[in-house]
Write an enzyme that holds these catalytic residues in place. Structure first.
Site, PDB file in Angstrom:
ATOM      1  N   ASP A  42      -9.737   5.999  -2.437  1.00  0.00           N
ATOM      2  CA  ASP A  42      -8.551   6.417  -3.180  1.00  0.00           C
ATOM      3  C   ASP A  42      -8.995   7.067  -4.486  1.00  0.00           C
ATOM      4  O   ASP A  42     -10.185   7.300  -4.696  1.00  0.00           O
ATOM      5  CB  ASP A  42      -7.621   5.222  -3.439  1.00  0.00           C
ATOM      6  CG  ASP A  42      -8.182   4.316  -4.517  1.00  0.00           C
ATOM      7  OD1 ASP A  42      -9.424   4.286  -4.678  1.00  0.00           O
ATOM      8  OD2 ASP A  42      -7.392   3.665  -5.207  1.00  0.00           O
ATOM      9  N   TYR A  96      -6.554   6.349   3.994  1.00  0.00           N
ATOM     10  CA  TYR A  96      -6.648   5.338   2.947  1.00  0.00           C
ATOM     11  C   TYR A  96      -5.905   4.062   3.332  1.00  0.00           C
ATOM     12  O   TYR A  96      -6.463   2.962   3.320  1.00  0.00           O
ATOM     13  CB  TYR A  96      -6.123   5.853   1.599  1.00  0.00           C
ATOM     14  CG  TYR A  96      -5.851   4.678   0.704  1.00  0.00           C
ATOM     15  CD1 TYR A  96      -6.906   4.019   0.083  1.00  0.00           C
ATOM     16  CD2 TYR A  96      -4.563   4.138   0.588  1.00  0.00           C
ATOM     17  CE1 TYR A  96      -6.689   2.871  -0.658  1.00  0.00           C
ATOM     18  CE2 TYR A  96      -4.342   2.993  -0.144  1.00  0.00           C
ATOM     19  CZ  TYR A  96      -5.405   2.368  -0.764  1.00  0.00           C
ATOM     20  OH  TYR A  96      -5.199   1.215  -1.465  1.00  0.00           O
ATOM     21  N   GLU A 111       0.824  -1.211   0.000  1.00  0.00           N
ATOM     22  CA  GLU A 111       0.000   0.000   0.000  1.00  0.00           C
ATOM     23  C   GLU A 111       0.860   1.263   0.000  1.00  0.00           C
ATOM     24  O   GLU A 111       0.544   2.232  -0.691  1.00  0.00           O
ATOM     25  CB  GLU A 111      -0.953   0.008   1.193  1.00  0.00           C
ATOM     26  CG  GLU A 111      -2.035  -1.070   1.156  1.00  0.00           C
ATOM     27  CD  GLU A 111      -2.945  -0.959  -0.061  1.00  0.00           C
ATOM     28  OE1 GLU A 111      -2.963   0.108  -0.700  1.00  0.00           O
ATOM     29  OE2 GLU A 111      -3.623  -1.940  -0.380  1.00  0.00           O
TER      30      GLU A 111
END
Length: 352
Positions: A138, A120, A37
């Site tokens: 996102d 996020y 991520e």
DNA sequence: CAGGCGTGGCC
DNA sequence: TGGCCAAGCCT
């Protein structure tokens, strides 16, 4: 008209049939999910994939990452950009290793407390690794929701973030949050793309407001316009018995903690004479003769255009007592993390 | 909280 | 070509 349940059902079905096979989808280990991520923040999968493999090979677990030096982590990150991600990643790893006994935090609040982890990323890790009901928002989710529901609130406004966050939370499948979140993002990445989305063959084209109102190319709305700052870098290239000289960029500026040649910065494309006058401040003898001067080149950053050139001086040594320059042997130079312009110069540097 | 932070690919 | 975009975060 499809309702929320039908929409998410179609998205999940679409995802199972169309998802790409990616290394971080073979696991739910929070360390690997976190790594993927962070690498993928503002970064395309094509670009980030090699870095994910590189990091998992060098650091198979969080303690090994924590025990590395920041210089080494930055070297592995070289070329990926947004280097604060690497510094924060390393710092968070140390926090996990030292304060949490190497156990990755398993609640949303503890995950988001990590350096470099925002709403996020925390939602992504919480949902994918721990099955917790947090919706990700996102760039893909903004786009899918804006088009599907015909919302023209700017996505980079405070009101927009609130609105889309609430909508995403409402749509979330609480039984399969990880699957749902990844389905939303993958749908945005492969089907509901920024340019030329495939609306003709889309599972939601019977209920997409933007499509019905011919607003696909108008949504999502972004208000922010960024101002470009121009800077002019004169890099001084010194070689000396198959050694060269680098310095570390410190302070809150671009390429923080990366290495570069000694630098004379100016507000415009100054004459060489003006540059040479400032060599003394770097600890370089001002009487040095010029061997070559490159043409101006340009490195485009998100908020700056860096105009740079290389001025190679005759074989000489800095006044070591007054300089912060690091003398580097030719065989060691590639161990240093450097920004793109320096990387390119090093690859073609003529050693004396 | 608006602005700053990299690099590469696309049209 | 230049501008936009890409699984955002920090201050």
């Amino acid at each position: 008209m499809a309702d929320f349940e039908q929409i998410k059902g179609r998205l999940h079905h679409w995802y199972q049939a169309n998802k790409r096979q990616l290394p971080w989808r073979e696991t739910t280990d929070p360390y690997f999910i976190w790594l993927s991520e962070v690498i993928l923040q503002q970064t395309r999968i094509d670009q980030g994939l090699a870095y994910f493999r590189r990091f998992t090979e060098h650091y198979p677990n969080v303690k090994l990452l924590a025990n590395a030096s920041e210089d080494e982590v930055l070297k592995l990150w070289q070329g990926l950009g947004y280097y604060s991600r690497a510094r924060n990643l390393h710092q968070a790893a140390k926090t996990i290793a030292q304060q949490m006994n190497g156990n990755f935090p398993d609640t949303y609040n503890n995950i988001i407390a990590l350096k470099g982890v925002g709403e996020y990323t925390a939602a992504a890790i919480a949902s994918i690794s721990f099955n917790l009901p947090h919706a990700v928002v996102d760039g893909n989710v903004f786009r899918v929701l804006a088009r599907l529901f015909g919302i023209d609130t700017p996505i980079d406004s405070t009101a927009g973030k609130k609105l889309f966050g609430e909508l995403a939370a409402e749509l979330l499948d609480h039984h399969h949050p990880g699957l749902h979140n990844q389905a939303m993002m993958e749908f945005g990445a492969l089907q509901c793309t920024p340019k030329n989305p495939n609306c003709t063959n889309c599972i939601l084209n019977d209920c997409c407001i933007a499509l019905q109102e011919s607003k696909i190319d108008k949504l999502p709305v972004k208000q922010g316009k960024i101002k470009i700052r121009h800077r002019y870098f004169n890099y001084i290239v010194l070689t000396d018995d198959r050694h060269s000289y680098l310095q570390k960029r410190t302070g809150n500026d671009i390429w923080k903690n990366l290495f570069e040649f000694p630098l004379v910065e100016a507000g415009e494309k100054t004459e060489i004479d003006q540059v040479l006058k400032q060599l003394d401040q770097l600890g370089i003898p001002t009487e040095s003769q010029i061997l070559s001067v490159s043409n101006w080149q340009k490195q485009v950053l998100s908020h700056q255009h860096i105009h740079y050139r290389f001025i190679q001086l005759e074989q000489t040594s800095p006044k070591t007592d007054r300089s912060n320059l690091i003398r580097v042997d030719q065989k060691d130079i590639f161990k240093f993390a450097v920004p793109k312009p320096i990387e390119q110069k090093l690859a073609q540097l003529e050693w004396i």
